[in-house]
Every structure is written in C-alpha cells, then in structure tokens.
Enzyme design. Sequence first.
Site, PDB file in Angstrom:
ATOM      1  N   THR A   1      14.448  26.246  79.193  1.00  0.00           N
ATOM      2  CA  THR A   1      15.145  27.141  78.873  1.00  0.00           C
ATOM      3  C   THR A   1      14.587  28.820  79.182  1.00  0.00           C
ATOM      4  O   THR A   1      13.576  28.799  79.396  1.00  0.00           O
ATOM      5  CB  THR A   1      15.959  27.006  77.419  1.00  0.00           C
ATOM      6  OG1 THR A   1      14.664  27.403  76.558  1.00  0.00           O
ATOM      7  CG2 THR A   1      16.377  25.943  77.364  1.00  0.00           C
TER       8      THR A   1
ATOM      9  N   ASN B   1      -5.611  40.288  73.582  1.00  0.00           N
ATOM     10  CA  ASN B   1      -4.413  39.346  73.620  1.00  0.00           C
ATOM     11  C   ASN B   1      -4.905  38.199  74.492  1.00  0.00           C
ATOM     12  O   ASN B   1      -4.691  38.284  75.867  1.00  0.00           O
ATOM     13  CB  ASN B   1      -3.421  40.191  74.303  1.00  0.00           C
ATOM     14  CG  ASN B   1      -2.005  39.258  74.486  1.00  0.00           C
ATOM     15  OD1 ASN B   1      -2.123  38.297  74.134  1.00  0.00           O
ATOM     16  ND2 ASN B   1      -0.913  39.998  74.846  1.00  0.00           N
TER      17      ASN B   1
ATOM     18  N   ILE C   1       3.767  27.627  77.226  1.00  0.00           N
ATOM     19  CA  ILE C   1       4.413  26.772  78.354  1.00  0.00           C
ATOM     20  C   ILE C   1       5.727  26.946  78.814  1.00  0.00           C
ATOM     21  O   ILE C   1       6.541  26.576  77.790  1.00  0.00           O
ATOM     22  CB  ILE C   1       3.691  25.548  78.278  1.00  0.00           C
ATOM     23  CG1 ILE C   1       2.250  25.537  78.234  1.00  0.00           C
ATOM     24  CG2 ILE C   1       3.983  24.688  79.749  1.00  0.00           C
ATOM     25  CD1 ILE C   1       1.519  24.200  78.015  1.00  0.00           C
TER      26      ILE C   1
ATOM     27  N   CYS D   1      -0.820  29.862  73.348  1.00  0.00           N
ATOM     28  CA  CYS D   1      -0.362  29.248  74.979  1.00  0.00           C
ATOM     29  C   CYS D   1       0.992  29.164  74.959  1.00  0.00           C
ATOM     30  O   CYS D   1       1.552  28.358  74.062  1.00  0.00           O
ATOM     31  CB  CYS D   1      -1.027  27.874  75.125  1.00  0.00           C
ATOM     32  SG  CYS D   1      -0.752  27.020  76.395  1.00  0.00           S
TER      33      CYS D   1
ATOM     34  N   HIS E   1      13.942  30.496  76.733  1.00  0.00           N
ATOM     35  CA  HIS E   1      13.158  30.863  75.565  1.00  0.00           C
ATOM     36  C   HIS E   1      11.659  31.254  76.026  1.00  0.00           C
ATOM     37  O   HIS E   1      11.061  32.197  75.209  1.00  0.00           O
ATOM     38  CB  HIS E   1      13.104  29.702  74.647  1.00  0.00           C
ATOM     39  CG  HIS E   1      12.470  30.098  73.167  1.00  0.00           C
ATOM     40  ND1 HIS E   1      11.527  29.371  72.734  1.00  0.00           N
ATOM     41  CD2 HIS E   1      12.910  30.963  72.463  1.00  0.00           C
ATOM     42  CE1 HIS E   1      11.366  29.742  71.255  1.00  0.00           C
ATOM     43  NE2 HIS E   1      12.188  30.943  71.456  1.00  0.00           N
TER      44      HIS E   1
ATOM     45  N   LEU F   1       5.141  33.926  68.906  1.00  0.00           N
ATOM     46  CA  LEU F   1       5.947  35.146  68.304  1.00  0.00           C
ATOM     47  C   LEU F   1       5.725  35.490  66.833  1.00  0.00           C
ATOM     48  O   LEU F   1       5.926  36.702  66.302  1.00  0.00           O
ATOM     49  CB  LEU F   1       7.478  34.552  68.240  1.00  0.00           C
ATOM     50  CG  LEU F   1       8.280  34.539  69.521  1.00  0.00           C
ATOM     51  CD1 LEU F   1       9.713  34.250  69.298  1.00  0.00           C
ATOM     52  CD2 LEU F   1       8.146  35.849  70.133  1.00  0.00           C
TER      53      LEU F   1
HETATM   54  N1  LIG Z   1       7.442  27.313  73.017  1.00  0.00           N
HETATM   55  C1  LIG Z   1       6.466  27.974  72.519  1.00  0.00           C
HETATM   56  C2  LIG Z   1       6.447  28.652  71.341  1.00  0.00           C
HETATM   57  N2  LIG Z   1       7.608  28.861  70.688  1.00  0.00           N
HETATM   58  C3  LIG Z   1       7.776  28.887  69.219  1.00  0.00           C
HETATM   59  C4  LIG Z   1       7.850  30.236  69.098  1.00  0.00           C
HETATM   60  O1  LIG Z   1       6.513  31.033  69.176  1.00  0.00           O
HETATM   61  C5  LIG Z   1       8.037  30.769  67.347  1.00  0.00           C
HETATM   62  O2  LIG Z   1       7.117  30.022  66.818  1.00  0.00           O
HETATM   63  C6  LIG Z   1       9.515  30.198  67.191  1.00  0.00           C
HETATM   64  O3  LIG Z   1      10.515  30.413  68.024  1.00  0.00           O
HETATM   65  C7  LIG Z   1      10.038  30.492  65.603  1.00  0.00           C
HETATM   66  O4  LIG Z   1       9.773  31.877  65.336  1.00  0.00           O
HETATM   67  N3  LIG Z   1       5.306  29.278  70.656  1.00  0.00           N
HETATM   68  C8  LIG Z   1       4.158  29.153  71.431  1.00  0.00           C
HETATM   69  O5  LIG Z   1       2.968  29.612  70.784  1.00  0.00           O
HETATM   70  N4  LIG Z   1       4.148  28.487  72.486  1.00  0.00           N
HETATM   71  C9  LIG Z   1       5.024  27.924  73.136  1.00  0.00           C
HETATM   72  O6  LIG Z   1       4.883  27.129  74.274  1.00  0.00           O
HETATM   73  C1  LIG Z   2       8.274  28.335  75.593  1.00  0.00           C
HETATM   74  C2  LIG Z   2       8.890  27.683  74.718  1.00  0.00           C
HETATM   75  O1  LIG Z   2       9.553  28.295  73.739  1.00  0.00           O
HETATM   76  C3  LIG Z   2       9.379  26.294  75.266  1.00  0.00           C
HETATM   77  O2  LIG Z   2       8.724  25.403  74.193  1.00  0.00           O
HETATM   78  C4  LIG Z   2      10.874  25.953  74.968  1.00  0.00           C
HETATM   79  O3  LIG Z   2      11.066  24.817  75.843  1.00  0.00           O
HETATM   80  P1  LIG Z   2      12.564  24.635  76.092  1.00  0.00           P
HETATM   81  O4  LIG Z   2      12.892  25.893  76.867  1.00  0.00           O
HETATM   82  O5  LIG Z   2      12.558  23.476  76.939  1.00  0.00           O
HETATM   83  O6  LIG Z   2      13.692  24.541  74.818  1.00  0.00           O
END
Ligand SMILES: Nc1c(NC[C@H](O)[C@H](O)[C@H](O)CO)[nH]c(=O)[nH]c1=O
Ligand SMILES: CC(=O)[C@@H](O)COP(=O)(O)O
Length: 142
Positions: free
Chosen positions: A72, A99, A68, A66, A74, A42
């Site tokens: 949830t 990208n 994954i 990456c 998210h 993000l």
């Molecule tokens: N779950 C993953 C994230 N989550 C974090 C967000 O990208 C961001 O840094 C956070 O919400 C704070 O603003 N990021 C990844 O790159 N990969 C993931 O699997």
């Molecule tokens: C893709 C994500 O933000 C992930 O790490 C969040 O995991 P969760 O949905 O189990 O909190």
Amino acid sequence: MKILVIEARYYESISEDLLQGALAKLQAADAEIVKVNVPGALEIPHVISYAEKAGAGYDGYVALGCVIRGETTHYDYVCAESARALMDLAVDHQLAIGNGIITVENETQAIARSKPDQKDKGGFAASAVIRMIQLRDELNKS
Ligand SMILES: Nc1c(NC[C@H](O)[C@H](O)[C@H](O)CO)[nH]c(=O)[nH]c1=O
Ligand SMILES: CC(=O)[C@@H](O)COP(=O)(O)O
C-alpha cells in the site's frame, strides 16, 4: 559529546547492522552514547522532541531504521513523514541529527545498505551527526 541513538527495530537483523555501523563511528569519536528503541520509523522524531523538551542535554541524535515498501501507500507516508519531521527538528531547533533511516524496495537493498562492510548507512549517519556538531560549534564561536 553526548549522543542519543534512536532505533526503530522494525526489522531486527537490519537494525542490528545499522546500529553496529553507527556505534563504530561514535565510539571512534569517543562519544557518550545512549540508546533507545521505538516501534517504527514514524516514532523516531517523537523521541527527539521529547528529549529536547526535557532538556536532556544531548549534543546530537542518530536516527536508525529501515522502511521496506509493502503493498500500500503506507510506505510513502512513513518515509516522507519521518524524514520531514527529522529535517524540521534539525532546522527549526538547530539540532544535529544524522538520518540513518533507510528507505528501500526490498530486503536485498536493505541488507546492502545496513551492513558496515557494505554501504554502512548507519555509520554514515553517525559520521554526519559528528560533523554537524563540530560545524555548529565552530559557527557558534565565529
Ligand atoms: N512499515 C514500516 C514501519 N511502519 C510502522 C510505522 O513506522 C509506525 O511505527 C506505525 O505506523 C505506528 O505509528 N516502520 C518502520 O520502521 N519500517 C517499516 O517498514
Ligand atoms: C512501509 C510499511 O508501512 C509497510 O510495512 C506497510 O506494508 P503494507 O503497505 O503492505 O501494509
């Protein structure tokens, strides 16, 4: 050409494979490479916005990360919003952005897509930004 590589090193080993694939392509193109990393996918678009506002003079950007799927929703937002922000930056500001944020269901899929000797998504993103810089230059001359 001067390229900023922005890494979200959320998964260390996956990120390293994406980076090596991208660097191979950029080095082959004799690019000047600058690397930075951010907490997660993000935050990648933020850096491009900051760099452009600062007039840092990059010809293009490679986004590497990456995402994954977890338990949830998210995942959906991280994937969609990072991709949307990169696309908006590229189109609204005529930027060359590759990208290389892979969005996958599990680690097995991530490994297959990050390794340079497999699907090499990092390398593809780097090749994409090289081509878009070339195309933008050609169009600017026409
Ligand atoms: N779950 C993953 C994230 N989550 C974090 C967000 O990208 C961001 O840094 C956070 O919400 C704070 O603003 N990021 C990844 O790159 N990969 C993931 O699997
Ligand atoms: C893709 C994500 O933000 C992930 O790490 C969040 O995991 P969760 O949905 O189990 O909190």
